[in-house]
Design an enzyme around this catalytic site. Sequence first.
Site, PDB file in Angstrom:
ATOM      1  N   HIS A  37      11.650 -18.705   7.742  1.00 34.17           N
ATOM      2  CA  HIS A  37      10.458 -19.398   8.230  1.00 34.17           C
ATOM      3  C   HIS A  37      10.787 -20.883   8.382  1.00 34.17           C
ATOM      4  O   HIS A  37      11.404 -21.478   7.503  1.00 34.17           O
ATOM      5  CB  HIS A  37       9.323 -19.194   7.219  1.00 34.17           C
ATOM      6  CG  HIS A  37       8.117 -20.025   7.470  1.00 34.17           C
ATOM      7  ND1 HIS A  37       7.620 -20.925   6.551  1.00 34.17           N
ATOM      8  CD2 HIS A  37       7.293 -20.105   8.548  1.00 34.17           C
ATOM      9  CE1 HIS A  37       6.549 -21.516   7.037  1.00 34.17           C
ATOM     10  NE2 HIS A  37       6.327 -21.035   8.251  1.00 34.17           N
ATOM     11  N   HIS A 114       8.737 -30.003  12.539  1.00 33.53           N
ATOM     12  CA  HIS A 114       7.598 -29.440  11.811  1.00 33.53           C
ATOM     13  C   HIS A 114       7.047 -30.548  10.929  1.00 33.53           C
ATOM     14  O   HIS A 114       7.495 -30.737   9.805  1.00 33.53           O
ATOM     15  CB  HIS A 114       8.014 -28.231  10.968  1.00 33.53           C
ATOM     16  CG  HIS A 114       6.860 -27.590  10.259  1.00 33.53           C
ATOM     17  ND1 HIS A 114       6.931 -27.150   8.956  1.00 33.53           N
ATOM     18  CD2 HIS A 114       5.598 -27.331  10.670  1.00 33.53           C
ATOM     19  CE1 HIS A 114       5.762 -26.642   8.596  1.00 33.53           C
ATOM     20  NE2 HIS A 114       4.937 -26.741   9.618  1.00 33.53           N
TER      21      HIS A 114
END
Length: 321
Positions: A37, A114
């Site tokens: 992830h 991110h």
Amino acid sequence: MASSQGKNELKFADWMATLPESIHSIPLTNLAIPGSHDSFSFYIDEASPVGPEQPETVQNFVSVFGTVAKKLMRKWLATQTMNFTGQLGAGIRYFDLRISTKPRDPDNELYFAHGLFSAKVNEGLEEINAFLTDHHKELVFLDFNHFYGMQKYHHEKLVQMLKDIYGNKMCPAIFAQEVSLKYLWEKDYQVLVFYHSPVALEVPFLWPGQMMPAPWANTTDPEKLIQFLQASITERRKKGSFFISQVVLTPKASTVVKGVASGLRETITERALPAMMQWVRTQKPGESGINIVTADFVELGDFISTVIKLNYVFEEGEANT
């Protein structure tokens, strides 16, 4: 004849190559494949600006507290510690990739991002390609699922980058059930690229994003996560796509405040690991079972070996098909 490489003697860098022959013709949609992830978050550039997708509250927080704020953010945004080469050598074969332009970047580069920015995209893709060149029977899933600040020419740049780096290694988009290890090996394909943008419809080697659904539990509660994962698998479409089970807990703002200095790994992931790993161990791959399984800090709790070993149910005749 089945491979003599038993499931208790896994060579993680070449685990696909050493799977028993009885598994080679099974569709990849029915195999158990470990993934990471936010795969790129092992490197986060604290000197970079905040990502364009971040809310105004975060932008303001960083503008007031500067480097200190970014160091704290990093503790919660970094979900991996191993780089791409390390992940691949450990057995990871699915990569969750989020791409962004950087404000006021004179080079107009593309970056993994991110919250804060990570490495340049071309550098990460080259690193993955180097591994594939050395391990020609291993394959990867590259899932480009979020794009920030990208215009048409940025997508064109990324598509050209993929062509230049991977070339004939990329498998064109076809019916997912037709793709097996045997099929890919016969054609020397090693890369499946999933692209969550209409651009995918214009490029033969881009698989549409809807062929890689990834239901998100969005919870900090391990019990609720497991209930969600089980329900998602039950509702999984029988045919036509790959499928991701995200064994990932998502912190709330209140969770971050309570554990602001300790970070994601210590506050959430390590504490919930036993329950999450118990769920993974009880799963079976197959049309109505798990397929791709992703996690944070993939080196923890024998996650990778546990997922890979689930494939041996096919050899034992217990597959959930």
